[in-house]
Design an enzyme around this catalytic site. Structure first.
Site, PDB file in Angstrom:
ATOM      1  N   HIS B 332       8.025 -19.450  -9.425  1.00 40.17           N
ATOM      2  CA  HIS B 332       6.818 -18.695  -9.526  1.00 40.17           C
ATOM      3  C   HIS B 332       7.237 -18.184 -11.205  1.00 40.17           C
ATOM      4  CE1 HIS B 332       4.112 -15.305  -9.112  1.00 40.17           C
ATOM      5  NE2 HIS B 332       3.654 -15.764  -8.272  1.00 40.17           N
ATOM      6  N   ARG B 352      -2.051 -10.942 -13.385  1.00 41.55           N
ATOM      7  CA  ARG B 352      -2.641 -11.486 -14.713  1.00 41.55           C
ATOM      8  C   ARG B 352      -4.264 -11.862 -14.450  1.00 41.55           C
ATOM      9  NH1 ARG B 352       0.930 -16.229 -14.348  1.00 41.55           N
ATOM     10  NH2 ARG B 352       1.671 -15.370 -12.353  1.00 41.55           N
TER      11      ARG B 352
END
Lengths: 247, 568
Positions: B332, B352
């Site tokens: 990740h 994000r």
């Protein structure tokens, strides 16, 4: 790399031994760095499993605190007791509801000791997750399972509250039962899900799968790249794609 | 902007970089408002960056297995060493196996998949023993934040879900398994609802859903940001109510037991930390031991539970079971690098998605923030290793800033608290105000994409042995999509339990439990001249200066090997 001289350190006491450890460490990583290996008292290392509960005092401060070892930063003069195992009281139930009972009475009948709460607030004060434990105990008492579910929702069952409760209540287990009974018998059930299940049980997609499974990889890739993306702001159940051959 | 008091919470060496992040923030926000974004990479550049910087491709990161049923398959070096390791001496010296416990179905592993299997087997009328290395419920399941993918709304269907899963796995998935995964999704969701698991719902009862990476429909169902925890505690609570399930915590399986016809008939369990071994005989066995994050592939930190040490892969491989799809590990891109109390844990992609940018130590962007996971991972490593533009942490790690406070400027004050209630509260409790303070991030080892090959009924190549969850391979192919792990452990966990129950009813007791498969494996090691001083399964990772006597990785630890989850 810092030279040894510039590393700031604090002293912590564990199992009657004092250790000099760097600041900027959690209690767990500090103790591991000085060579203590845990089997019990360590779990997810991310603050969600409740395995690494500690009780501690700092210096001459009279306050007894509880924390999760993987989350709490070391402090100078910290004296630490990990809680490897706690004898829990857990009332067995099958999530069933006899006709004569309501969900809230069912929970109360399994954990009648909540009525003995003396409202000292010790549980709420200690909770490492910031949960108003005494608040939800009161809700269980008053039959407000929804409120108790919401307030106890982030409970990691570390047992710090139960350990210190003068009324000997098993708060996390009462909350667990309250959440399940609320979700099962009081929260609205998902009707759209029944429709989806009916379609699966009537084998509505079998032909579609046969068709998909016959495609070669290039055709499958092309189909994949042509996918329509549901807009992020679409309310569930309102948007439908142009191409409905996959529905 | 941070107050000076907030600035003081960061180590002194980070503060100049933080000031640069704050200085460039208004310009970056203005650029986003003008519709400008950092250019995304061309497909050629993507491939080049991946090959040069993604951990999967890094030189010496993988090697071919020299022995066993999947000989020649490339796997991470750390895993290869365990798969080619030797059994414990105490096992090799066993003369005769004294069975201490008999049960219909033995379930190895007490996470989501194992507990679901135990419930299914018990409800099919079998006596079940859950042997689990730590406490019941200690697992990656309870750490899952994102949610569970199920195609249940009108715009969605199992067919659409099928397509998303295959594309996410680069079309390498076992299609039979995927068809079952997506088709049984709604059934499993209803089952969970009936077990009293909470879901985020509208007042009408309709489930709230959102997108995950690679989904074409919003189908990620959640329980706040603690979906896995809620699922695990409900499964566990239900399992505890069934009288025919017994749980043996702190008992790790260290070998499978097989009879003279090669059927699985139990396991050897070691009481963790006590050096005591006991034999359990069973009519069938379910392997649900989870993944390998705590092997810290290439010294990466991990988002995984303390117990994720690939034990199940080791004992299954030794017993002759082939593995698949272990070439690619899932990293990740934004694990936490600082504060240290959160190292390796995830900062969800959603930050994000709402506009938080990745910045180097000069406060500059270096990659489009929403590239695919593997590409973003490669870009962060490139920025830190190749250009030395990372921010140093007190323990000599590196990271890049995730400028979360931008979200408040882009979407208005209060957005962070509204969108991330759990995270907001949790960080606030640690003195970190996400509305004003950026987080330092670095890629973290997240998921073992492959594992033991299984059939649609969760069977394996060995009669009597069933498997489910992260220890298996095929469902996700080479890359798993967010939200499909919680679905997988339920669907295949229940299958494994039912299949194991059926097998145990139909076949009854097997032959005398033995370890003849070990002799075959040891002579394979000999014949191929594989010299190893590694003993496995290792059960727990070894952190700190003293070699943990019970872990098996002896004499192979690099000096100063940084295993506390920091990048070195």
């Amino acid at each position: 790399m810092d030279s040894l001289e510039t590393v700031k350190t604090v002293d912590i006491i564990y199992d009657d031994v004092s250790y000099c450890v760097p600041v900027d460490r959690t209690v767990l990583s500090a103790l591991e760095e000085v060579g203590i290996h845990f089997i019990r008292s360590v779990g997810c290392r991310g603050g969600v499993c409740g395995a690494c509960t500690i009780l501690y005092r700092v210096g001459s401060d009279y306050t007894l605190k509880a924390a999760l070892m993987c989350q709490e930063m070391v402090q100078d003069g910290m004296s630490i007791l990990p809680l490897p195992f706690f004898p829990q009281r857990k009332q067995p139930h099958r999530l069933d509801l006899p006709e004569s009972e309501t969900p809230d009475y069912r929970v109360l009948n399994h954990y009648p000791e909540v009525n003995g709460c003396i409202m000292c607030g010790e549980c709420t004060r200690l909770c490492p997750m910031g949960i108003d434990v005494m608040g939800y105990v009161g809700m269980v008492k008053r039959g407000d399972l929804r409120g108790a579910s919401e307030e106890s929702f982030t409970c990691v069952q570390c047992q710090a509250c139960a350990l210190r409760c003068p009324a000997q209540i098993s708060q996390p287990n009462a909350a667990m039962m309250a959440r399940r009974y609320h979700a099962r018998y009081q929260a609205p059930q998902a009707e759209h899900l029944s429709k989806a299940i009916e379609r699966i049980e009537s084998k509505a997609f079998d032909a579609g799968f046969r068709r998909l499974r016959r495609l070669d990889e290039d055709e499958l890739r092309a189909l994949y790249q042509r996918r329509e993306r549901e807009p992020t702001d679409a309310h569930p159940g309102t948007w439908l794609p142009e191409d409905r051959s996959m529905l | 902007m941070m107050t000076s008091e907030e600035m003081m919470r960061f180590p002194e060496e980070m503060r100049p970089s933080l000031r640069m992040v704050e200085q460039s923030r208004n310009d970056r926000v203005a650029a986003v408002r003008r519709g400008e974004s950092y250019p995304s990479l061309s497909l050629t550049d993507r491939e080049a960056w991946l090959e040069e910087f993604h951990p999967d491709y890094s030189y010496g990161g993988r090697r071919a297995l020299r022995v066993g049923p999947s000989r020649g398959m490339e796997v991470p070096v750390e895993l290869a060493e365990l798969l080619e390791s030797k059994p414990r001496r105490i096992v090799q010296q066993l003369r005769r196996i004294e069975v201490e416990k008999r049960v219909d179905v033995l379930v190895i592993g007490g996470g989501g998949a194992g507990t679901a299997a135990a419930i299914a087997a018990a409800e099919a009328g079998q006596s079940v023993l859950i042997a689990t290395k730590l406490r019941h419920g200690d697992s990656n399941t309870l750490m899952a934040e994102g949610g569970i993918q199920v195609a249940d709304h009108e715009c969605d269907s199992p067919l659409q879900h099928f397509l998303d899963v295959l594309g996410g796995g680069h079309f390498t998935n076992d299609r039979d398994l995927v068809e079952i995964l997506v088709t049984e999704g709604p059934l499993v969701l209803r089952w969970l609802e009936e077990q009293g698991m909470q879901f985020d719902k509208y007042p009408t009862g309709r489930m709230k859903v959102r997108h995950g990476g690679g989904t074409s429909r919003q189908r990620l169902h959640s329980a706040g940001d603690v979906t896995g925890l809620e699922m695990m505690r409900v499964l566990q609570d239900h399992a505890e109510s069934l009288e025919t399930i017994e749980t043996l915590p702190f008992h790790a399986a260290i070998e499978l037991l097989t009879d003279e016809r090669g059927r699985a008939v139990g396991a050897l369990l070691e009481q963790v930390g006590k050096n005591r071994v006991m034999a359990v005989q069973a009519k069938s066995v379910v392997l649900a031991t989870g993944g390998f994050g705590r092997l810290h592939v290439q010294s990466f930190p991990t988002s995984n539970h303390y117990g994720a040490t690939a034990d199940g892969l080791v004992i299954a491989y030794r017993a002759g079971l082939p593995l698949r799809d272990l070439e690619n590990s899932q990293f990740h891109p934004t694990g936490i690098a600082y504060p240290e109390s959160k190292t390796g844990l995830l900062i969800t992609e959603k930050f994000r998605g709402l506009g938080a940018q990745l910045l180097n130590r000069h406060g500059d962007q270096f990659v489009f923030s929403l590239e695919p996971r593997d590409v973003t991972t490669a870009a962060i490593i490139r920025e830190c290793k190749e250009y030395d533009n990372g921010v140093a942490t007190p323990s000599d790690g590196r990271g890049v800033w995730l400028d979360i406070p931008m979200i408040e400027l882009l979407h208005g004050r209060g957005t962070i608290e509204k969108e991330f209630p759990g995270r907001f509260k949790e960080f606030m409790h640690r003195g970190i105000d996400l509305r004003t303070m950026p987080l330092l991030s670095y890629p973290t080892l997240h998921y073992q994409n492959g594992g033991v090959s299984i059939t649609p009924d969760a069977g394996t190549d060995m009669p009597g042995l069933f498997a489910a969850g992260e220890v298996t391979g095929g469902v996700h192919g080479k890359n798993r999509l967010m939200g499909n792990a919680l679905l997988e452990i339920l669907v295949f966990g229940l299958h494994a339990g039912r299949s194991a129950a059926l097998f145990s009813q139909e076949m009854g007791e097997g032959g005398y439990p033995g370890l003849s498969h070990l002799e075959a494996f040891l002579s394979d090691l000999d014949e191929r001249s594989v010299n190893t001083n590694v003993t496995a399964p290792s059960l727990l990772p070894s952190y700190g200066p003293v070699e943990w006597p019970l872990t098996g990785i002896n004499g192979d630890r690099r000096d100063n090997d940084d295993l506390t989850g920091r990048f070195s």
